[in-house]
Design a protein around this motif. Structure first.
Motif, short mmCIF file in Angstrom:
data_model
loop_
_atom_site.label_atom_id
_atom_site.label_comp_id
_atom_site.label_asym_id
_atom_site.label_seq_id
_atom_site.Cartn_x
_atom_site.Cartn_y
_atom_site.Cartn_z
N ARG A 48 -2.62 -28.39 50.97
CA ARG A 48 -2.58 -29.51 50.30
C ARG A 48 -0.93 -29.52 49.85
O ARG A 48 -0.25 -30.48 49.79
N ALA B 125 1.94 -32.03 50.82
CA ALA B 125 2.58 -32.90 49.80
C ALA B 125 4.17 -32.76 49.85
O ALA B 125 4.89 -33.49 49.90
N ASP C 249 5.36 -34.60 52.92
CA ASP C 249 5.17 -36.06 52.40
C ASP C 249 6.65 -36.44 51.81
O ASP C 249 7.35 -37.51 52.05
N VAL D 270 6.89 -31.68 42.60
CA VAL D 270 5.72 -32.09 43.56
C VAL D 270 4.53 -31.22 43.30
O VAL D 270 3.48 -31.54 43.14
N LEU E 98 0.76 -31.68 41.47
CA LEU E 98 -0.58 -31.68 42.24
C LEU E 98 -1.43 -30.52 41.98
O LEU E 98 -2.63 -30.70 42.14
#
Lengths: 615, 302
Positions: free
Chosen positions: A53, A57, A60, A91, A95
């Protein structure tokens, strides 16, 4: 025969040289900016799915990942640039939940074959490379509240021993209020308390069913408490950072209520963040008796199970009374912390346990934490911190006999927790909770221009020495210069192996020890010249020169080494760093001057029938 | 080889030392040391640029405006700058700095301005002081053990002499004293001790070898014999230090000054303090060679 070494000596020198070369090599590889993720105290490492993940991320957010590495206790994400690093941290931190600590880091890029040999580069200091910068805020209100709690506890103690009955104590801001049955009790209490606590302003107030005494701290007293809190926190943080083994850190006060902690270069920043920011402390309290009035008790939960216990509000001692703490394991292999108390702590503990044999005593683990929420204020997002305190019982055991100065605590979750708790107890507790406000990488404090000039001047200085030696001692000067190079490699290798931090003064210190290494050679060469003048043969002169210069060199170096060792054991921070460089330099220069040059002299001219020496 | 009569001029040297010590102590007492940012603390200003500036330009701009002891660092990203100044904090400093930086035509916003405390805590200061005293004590014991206690006294007096004169020079000329200079002072101790022991070693050797009791002559011989070594070593060290002084830039400048003074005074004190002091201390051959025992007397008996 004169001036010949046995083979094993040559081999020994070669071995030392090879080891020196290998361990100084990692310094040729630059470090990568990185983000490190490690579990919060006692938690689990990042799972594979969480990592995926994180990676998606980052993709992205258009942040290229150089590589991902999974260590025993952390995950390291390498990035291309410092600005990517800052964004990536944001980031990843957004998360993951509170179970993980996310920290910026400078990761070494030593090739794996070198890393298998446990070789790693020297850390460059804050002045040359920069590092990580933490800004911490000290909760000043909590400092006052904590002090008031301690004072209130002492007041209750006084009242009880004088048999004055009180009903309730309340702390609000900088005021403690106590309720009494009637005005007479209150007046008596007031005269009693005001003798011991002159810092308060006393006021009478009416309360339903009785009388109330309200005691407010004066402005001056509040200032003093806050000043004490921040200074105490500074000391504690310095101790903690030193305990972590971080060389050449910076810990300083910033503004009225903040503290800056800067750590140089490649460090386990996540661990540093956990320890620097930790607010764990201990309290020792008695379990309440069934007949204890309710206002004197507090119900707390166990940390490891949902059980609860009724404890006395009054604290026997806190972690502040601990003079030393070490981690070990009990008979069953479970982690424990061995604790030694200071004088007053020991007396208090002894007094409390002696009169309460058979009762239970609880060890309470306290941690100050915050919840960060982002709220919109005037159209801008702003982080609001809600501090809260977590208290949990880690053990509740029957007092078998009066306790003295040392005892042990069991019931901890993991060896890591035991290690960190003992470190925290050793380095002293924080006088007030602290919170991370900001975390950044910081550039070198010296300008690039200054660093370049500094390094250039050191190089030119060295060249001058090399030229001087060549001119003055010719062939022997060449030998001394080779030894100088060997010495430099060895110092760098030794500093890398010890994990020392290199700062600009450190570089200058190395240059100085190189100067001392030259001195040893000068002593020997001058002595050889002298012996030649007295008419000894070449081989005898070389032999006598080394022999006679030996005591001078050893005496001079040992005395300096003594100074360096004492500075190391007593000094802190920069003094310590300098002492390390100096000691290593002295040891390597003695080795190169006495062994390496001798080996080269023996190899080249030793035992040969020479009439004249190029010296 | 030419022989210099070092010991003959010792009265002049003692006077010179005494005068230098006096000036140093008076200056230290009257105007103290001019302590740097590391010791005093100062002001921290955080500014944000629209585009990444050159740190050296920032530093030069502030220097030109009369600010002292400036450190300029990038903070997180290249366009955020952290500036530390040795300047007592007042609420206007932040604006003042920002205005100065804006004058260059850059878009600069002030993020924060706050005072920063000393990097060196009181605890560190006290501990370092204690460390020095213990170090001196141990050196004294070691020299007394390896040589003799009179040598120990000489070595320690020479060390204290050197440190006071270096500190005094920094106080007299109000050169900034920071952690780097502290490191230099520690290095001076190492250097001076090294030098003293080398001269002592030769003195000891010569006393044991020689048949005369004329101490000044023995000392002169020893110092002359080590002179070429002393000059070579001090010479190379001074070469390096001159390179650091001239080329090294601001940060190394004061470090080099401290060491240059230290090396000069250290060489002088090895000869004229450490060694010459042995004369008033009445060092005798018997201090180094145990007095002849009875069995030697027995041999002389008929």
């Amino acid at each position: 025969m004169l001036n010949r070494y046995p083979l094993w000596k040559y081999l020994l020198i070669l071995l030392v040289l090879a080891v020196g070369l290998v361990y100084s090599l990692p310094n040729l590889f630059p470090a990568d900016p990185a983000v490190q993720i490690s579990p919060a105290s006692g938690g689990e490492n990042l799972s594979e799915s969480q990592l995926e993940r994180v990676q998606s991320a980052l993709a992205d957010a258009d942040i290229p990942l150089k590589s991902t590495e999974r260590g025993a206790n952390s995950v390291l994400l390498r990035l291309d640039s410092a600005s990517d690093q800052m964004r990536a941290r944001g980031v990843v931190d957004g998360l993951l939940d509170d179970d993980h600590v996310v920290a910026v880091n400078l990761a070494e890029s030593t090739p794996s074959w070198l890393r298998d040999l446990a070789a790693s580069p020297m850390t460059l200091g804050l002045d040359l490379r920069g590092g990580v910068h933490f800004l911490l805020e000290v909760d000043m209100d909590a400092a006052v509240t904590q002090r008031l709690e301690v004072n209130a506890s002492a007041m209750r103690e006084t009242l009880r021993s004088e048999r004055i009955r009180y009903r309730n104590t309340e702390i609000d801001g900088r005021t403690v209020s106590m309720d009494f049955m009637n005005a007479e009790d209150r007046d008596e209490a007031k005269s009693l308390i005001s003798r011991d606590f002159p810092d308060f302003q006393y006021a009478d107030a009416e309360a339903d069913r009785g009388a109330r005494l309200s005691m407010t701290l004066s402005d001056q007293a509040v200032d003093e408490i806050q000043d004490y809190a921040i200074n105490q926190n500074l000391t504690t943080l310095r101790n903690r950072v030193n305990e972590l083994g971080v060389a050449e850190p910076l810990v300083q006060r910033q503004g009225p209520n903040r503290i800056v902690v800067e750590l140089p270069g490649v460090q386990d920043t996540a661990a540093a963040k956990r320890v620097v920011g930790a607010t764990a402390n201990l309290e020792f309290r008695l379990e309440a008796r069934p007949d204890t009035p309710e206002q004197e008790t507090e119900t707390l939960q166990f940390r490891s199970s949902p059980r609860t216990a009724e404890l006395m509000r009054d604290v026997i001692i806190t972690g502040d009374s601990v003079s030393s703490a070490t981690r070990s394991f009990d008979e069953n292999g479970r982690p424990q912390v061995n604790i030694d108390l200071d004088g007053t702590g020991g007396t208090l503990m002894n007094r409390a346990t002696r009169s309460n044999i058979g009762r239970n005593m609880a060890v309470v683990f306290i941690e100050h934490k915050t919840n960060d929420r982002t709220v919109m204020k005037d159209g801008k997002p702003e982080v609001v911190r809600d501090p809260y305190t977590e208290r949990g019982i880690i053990s509740l055991a029957t007092i078998q006999s009066a306790l003295g100065n040392s005892f042990r605590i069991t019931g901890l979750d993991s060896p890591t927790e035991a290690a960190e708790l003992s470190l925290l107890l050793r380095s002293g507790s924080l006088a007030a909770p602290i919170y991370f406000v900001q975390e950044r990488t910081i550039g070198p404090s010296l300008g690039q221009d200054n660093i370049d000039r500094g390094i250039l001047s050191v190089q030119i200085g060295l060249l001058l020495v090399v030229a001087f030696m060549l001119l003055r001692y010719k062939a022997f000067g060449l030998i001394a210069n080779v030894a100088l190079g060997v010495n430099l490699v060895l110092v760098i290798a030794a500093m890398s192996m010890l994990g020392a931090t290199l700062t600009l003064p450190g570089i200058a210190g190395i240059v100085l020890t190189l100067g001392m290494a030259v001195d040893a050679n000068v002593l020997i060469f001058e002595r050889i010249r002298e012996e030649l003048r007295t008419g000894l043969s070449v081989q005898q002169a070389i032999h006598a020169g080394y022999e006679r210069a030996f005591t001078s060199i050893v005496d001079a170096n040992l005395t300096t080494l003594l100074v360096a060792l004492i500075l190391f054991s007593i000094g802190t921070g920069p003094v310590k760093g300098f002492a390390v460089t100096l000691s290593l330099g002295i040891l390597t220069s003695m080795f190169t001057a006495l062994m390496v040059t001798r080996a080269m002299v023996n190899l080249t001219v030793g035992g040969k029938p020479l009439k004249k020496l190029w010296i | 080889m030419r022989q210099f009569d070092f010991m003959g001029k010792r009265r002049l040297a003692f006077t010179t030392s005494a005068v230098m010590l006096l000036i140093a102590l008076v200056s230290l007492a009257v105007q103290q040391l001019s302590l740097g940012l590391d010791f005093t603390g100062g002001t921290l200003v955080e500014v944000s640029y629209h585009t990444a500036p050159s740190l050296d330009t920032v530093r030069q701009t502030l220097e030109a405006a009369g600010f002292q002891d400036i450190s300029v660092q990038t903070f997180g990203t290249a366009d955020e700058i952290l500036i530390r100044l040795q300047q007592a904090f007042d609420p206007n400093v932040g604006q003042q700095v920002t205005d100065l930086l804006r004058a260059g035509g850059d878009q600069v916003t002030l993020v924060r301005a706050e005072f920063v405390g000393a990097q060196v805590g009181e605890q560190l200061r006290d501990q370092s002081g204690l460390g020095m005293l213990v170090a001196l004590g141990v050196v004294m014991l070691y020299v007394a053990f390896r040589f003799q206690y009179k040598f120990a006294v000489g070595a320690i007096v020479a060390l204290i002499h050197d440190v006071i004169i270096v500190l005094g020079a920094f106080s007299l000329f109000q050169i900034e004293f920071d952690l780097t200079v502290l490191a230099a002072v520690l290095a001076v101790i190492g250097y001076s001790l090294n030098d003293t022991i080398i001269v002592y070693d030769r003195i000891r050797e010569n006393i044991r070898l020689s048949r005369i009791d004329d101490m000044p002559a023995i000392f002169n011989d020893a110092i002359n014999q080590t002179l070429s070594r002393t000059l070579a070593t001090s010479g190379t060290t001074i070469l390096v230090l001159l390179a650091l002084l001239v080329l090294g830039g601001d940060m190394i400048h004061n470090f080099a000054i401290a060491l240059l003074i230290g090396v000069g005074v250290g060489t002088f004190s090895s000869i004229y303090v450490a060694s010459a002091l042995l004369l008033p201390l009445k060092l005798q051959r018997t201090d180094l060679i145990p007095a002849p025992k009875e069995n030697e007397d027995a041999e002389e008996l008929p």
